[in-house]
Design a protein around this motif. Structure first.
Motif, PDB file in Angstrom:
ATOM      1  N   SER A   2       0.830  -1.200   0.000  1.00  0.00           N
ATOM      2  CA  SER A   2       0.000   0.000   0.000  1.00  0.00           C
ATOM      3  C   SER A   2       0.870   1.257   0.000  1.00  0.00           C
ATOM      4  CB  SER A   2      -0.911   0.009   1.227  1.00  0.00           C
ATOM      5  OG  SER A   2      -0.178   0.330   2.395  1.00  0.00           O
ATOM      6  N   GLU A   3       0.262   2.366  -0.395  1.00  0.00           N
ATOM      7  CA  GLU A   3       0.999   3.630  -0.393  1.00  0.00           C
ATOM      8  C   GLU A   3       1.415   4.023   1.016  1.00  0.00           C
ATOM      9  OE1 GLU A   3      -1.150   6.593  -2.606  1.00  0.00           O
ATOM     10  OE2 GLU A   3      -0.764   5.568  -4.507  1.00  0.00           O
ATOM     11  N   LEU A   4       0.592   3.716   2.010  1.00  0.00           N
ATOM     12  CA  LEU A   4       0.963   4.022   3.396  1.00  0.00           C
ATOM     13  C   LEU A   4       2.179   3.202   3.820  1.00  0.00           C
ATOM     14  CD1 LEU A   4       0.537   5.473   6.049  1.00  0.00           C
ATOM     15  CD2 LEU A   4      -1.149   3.710   6.666  1.00  0.00           C
ATOM     16  N   ASP A   7       5.151   4.704   2.178  1.00  0.00           N
ATOM     17  CA  ASP A   7       5.453   5.974   2.825  1.00  0.00           C
ATOM     18  C   ASP A   7       6.216   5.761   4.135  1.00  0.00           C
ATOM     19  OD1 ASP A   7       5.410   8.761   3.036  1.00  0.00           O
ATOM     20  OD2 ASP A   7       3.427   8.806   3.948  1.00  0.00           O
ATOM     21  N   LEU A   8       5.719   4.877   4.961  1.00  0.00           N
ATOM     22  CA  LEU A   8       6.367   4.627   6.252  1.00  0.00           C
ATOM     23  C   LEU A   8       7.753   4.011   6.065  1.00  0.00           C
ATOM     24  CD1 LEU A   8       3.272   3.368   8.263  1.00  0.00           C
ATOM     25  CD2 LEU A   8       4.354   5.630   8.356  1.00  0.00           C
ATOM     26  N   ASP A   9       7.913   3.153   5.055  1.00  0.00           N
ATOM     27  CA  ASP A   9       9.222   2.573   4.764  1.00  0.00           C
ATOM     28  C   ASP A   9      10.194   3.655   4.290  1.00  0.00           C
ATOM     29  OD1 ASP A   9      11.240   0.735   4.443  1.00  0.00           O
ATOM     30  OD2 ASP A   9      10.400  -0.195   2.651  1.00  0.00           O
ATOM     31  N   LEU A  10       9.713   4.562   3.435  1.00  0.00           N
ATOM     32  CA  LEU A  10      10.563   5.663   2.969  1.00  0.00           C
ATOM     33  C   LEU A  10      10.997   6.554   4.128  1.00  0.00           C
ATOM     34  CD1 LEU A  10       8.781   6.765  -0.320  1.00  0.00           C
ATOM     35  CD2 LEU A  10      11.092   5.814  -0.098  1.00  0.00           C
ATOM     36  N   ALA A  29      14.430  16.797   8.771  1.00  0.00           N
ATOM     37  CA  ALA A  29      13.225  16.088   9.200  1.00  0.00           C
ATOM     38  C   ALA A  29      12.631  15.355   8.016  1.00  0.00           C
ATOM     39  CB  ALA A  29      12.198  17.064   9.767  1.00  0.00           C
ATOM     40  N   VAL A  30      12.009  14.250   8.299  1.00  0.00           N
ATOM     41  CA  VAL A  30      11.245  13.523   7.289  1.00  0.00           C
ATOM     42  C   VAL A  30      10.073  12.879   8.004  1.00  0.00           C
ATOM     43  CG1 VAL A  30      12.722  11.480   7.465  1.00  0.00           C
ATOM     44  CG2 VAL A  30      11.324  11.805   5.433  1.00  0.00           C
ATOM     45  N   GLU A  31       8.891  13.024   7.427  1.00  0.00           N
ATOM     46  CA  GLU A  31       7.725  12.423   8.056  1.00  0.00           C
ATOM     47  C   GLU A  31       6.633  12.152   7.043  1.00  0.00           C
ATOM     48  OE1 GLU A  31       5.906  14.958  11.050  1.00  0.00           O
ATOM     49  OE2 GLU A  31       6.740  16.693  10.069  1.00  0.00           O
ATOM     50  N   ALA A  32       5.794  11.195   7.402  1.00  0.00           N
ATOM     51  CA  ALA A  32       4.606  10.901   6.615  1.00  0.00           C
ATOM     52  C   ALA A  32       3.592  12.006   6.885  1.00  0.00           C
ATOM     53  CB  ALA A  32       4.038   9.538   7.012  1.00  0.00           C
ATOM     54  N   VAL A  33       2.930  12.459   5.834  1.00  0.00           N
ATOM     55  CA  VAL A  33       1.948  13.535   5.967  1.00  0.00           C
ATOM     56  C   VAL A  33       0.711  13.201   5.150  1.00  0.00           C
ATOM     57  CG1 VAL A  33       3.699  15.328   6.343  1.00  0.00           C
ATOM     58  CG2 VAL A  33       2.909  14.855   4.023  1.00  0.00           C
ATOM     59  N   ALA A  34      -0.387  13.874   5.461  1.00  0.00           N
ATOM     60  CA  ALA A  34      -1.587  13.832   4.626  1.00  0.00           C
ATOM     61  C   ALA A  34      -1.515  15.065   3.737  1.00  0.00           C
ATOM     62  CB  ALA A  34      -2.843  13.852   5.478  1.00  0.00           C
ATOM     63  N   LEU A  35      -1.561  14.861   2.455  1.00  0.00           N
ATOM     64  CA  LEU A  35      -1.432  15.952   1.495  1.00  0.00           C
ATOM     65  C   LEU A  35      -2.577  15.859   0.511  1.00  0.00           C
ATOM     66  CD1 LEU A  35       0.265  18.303   0.354  1.00  0.00           C
ATOM     67  CD2 LEU A  35       1.558  16.615  -0.942  1.00  0.00           C
ATOM     68  N   GLU A  36      -3.441  16.849   0.561  1.00  0.00           N
ATOM     69  CA  GLU A  36      -4.605  16.889  -0.315  1.00  0.00           C
ATOM     70  C   GLU A  36      -5.406  15.589  -0.236  1.00  0.00           C
ATOM     71  OE1 GLU A  36      -2.753  17.843  -4.058  1.00  0.00           O
ATOM     72  OE2 GLU A  36      -2.318  19.889  -3.414  1.00  0.00           O
ATOM     73  N   GLU A  38      -4.332  12.623   0.492  1.00  0.00           N
ATOM     74  CA  GLU A  38      -3.577  11.428   0.129  1.00  0.00           C
ATOM     75  C   GLU A  38      -2.360  11.278   1.035  1.00  0.00           C
ATOM     76  OE1 GLU A  38      -2.797  10.699  -4.032  1.00  0.00           O
ATOM     77  OE2 GLU A  38      -4.227  12.264  -4.587  1.00  0.00           O
ATOM     78  N   VAL A  39      -1.807  10.076   1.044  1.00  0.00           N
ATOM     79  CA  VAL A  39      -0.599   9.794   1.808  1.00  0.00           C
ATOM     80  C   VAL A  39       0.569  10.488   1.111  1.00  0.00           C
ATOM     81  CG1 VAL A  39       0.974   7.962   2.532  1.00  0.00           C
ATOM     82  CG2 VAL A  39      -1.494   7.575   2.579  1.00  0.00           C
ATOM     83  N   GLY A  40       1.358  11.216   1.900  1.00  0.00           N
ATOM     84  CA  GLY A  40       2.477  11.940   1.316  1.00  0.00           C
ATOM     85  C   GLY A  40       3.703  11.897   2.200  1.00  0.00           C
ATOM     86  N   ILE A  41       4.743  12.542   1.711  1.00  0.00           N
ATOM     87  CA  ILE A  41       6.000  12.611   2.447  1.00  0.00           C
ATOM     88  C   ILE A  41       6.487  14.053   2.449  1.00  0.00           C
ATOM     89  CG2 ILE A  41       7.446  12.061   0.433  1.00  0.00           C
ATOM     90  CD1 ILE A  41       9.155  10.358   2.474  1.00  0.00           C
ATOM     91  N   GLU A  42       7.004  14.480   3.588  1.00  0.00           N
ATOM     92  CA  GLU A  42       7.645  15.788   3.695  1.00  0.00           C
ATOM     93  C   GLU A  42       9.087  15.551   4.108  1.00  0.00           C
ATOM     94  OE1 GLU A  42       7.417  20.089   5.975  1.00  0.00           O
ATOM     95  OE2 GLU A  42       6.034  18.502   6.572  1.00  0.00           O
TER      96      GLU A  42
END
Length: 107
Positions: A2-4, A7-10, A29-36, A38-42
Motif C-alpha cells: 500500500s501507499e501508506l 510511505d512509512l518505509d521511505l 526532518a522527514v515524516e509521513a503527511v496527509a497531502l490533499e 492522500e498519503v504523502g511525504i515531507e
C-alpha cells in the motif's frame, strides 16, 4: 504494497540515511503527511559549503506522485528512496537568501 506502507518505509529509510561526508548536507526532518487527502511525504534538508550560508529546502509530495515518476521493473521503495536522497545530495541554488525553498515535485 500500500501507499501508506511505502510511505512509512521511505520515512524510516531516510531517517536512517547518512549522507556522504563531503556532500555537506543534512536531513533535518522527514515524516509521513496527509497531502490533499492522500498519503504523502515531507522531507526537509539543509545544504551548505565552507564559507557560505546554509540553504534550506523542503520537498512535499504524495506517494502516488512520487511513484508515478518511477520506472517499471524496479522496486518502488528502492527507486523512491534513491530519488529522494539524490534530491538531497544534488546542489540547489537558494532563490532568496534565508528563505526555505519548497519543492512540490522532485527537484
Amino acid at each position: 504494497m500500500s501507499e501508506l506502507t511505502i510511505d512509512l518505509d521511505l520515512v524510516e529509510r531516510l531517517q536512517n540515511w547518512t549522507p556522504r561526508p563531503n556532500d555537506n548536507v543534512a536531513v533535518d526532518a522527514v515524516e509521513a503527511v496527509a497531502l490533499e487527502g492522500e498519503v504523502g511525504i515531507e522531507l526537509r534538508w539543509t545544504q551548505g559549503s565552507v564559507g557560505s550560508a546554509q540553504r534550506r529546502f523542503t520537498l512535499i509530495m504524495t506517494v502516488h506522485e512520487l511513484l508515478n515518476l518511477g520506472y517499471g521493473g524496479v522496486d518502488p521503495v528502492d527507486w523512491a528512496a534513491g530519488s529522494l536522497t539524490l534530491a538531497v545530495e544534488e546542489p540547489h541554488a537558494e532563490t532568496h537568501p534565508g528563505v526555505r525553498e519548497v519543492f512540490r515535485s522532485l527537484p
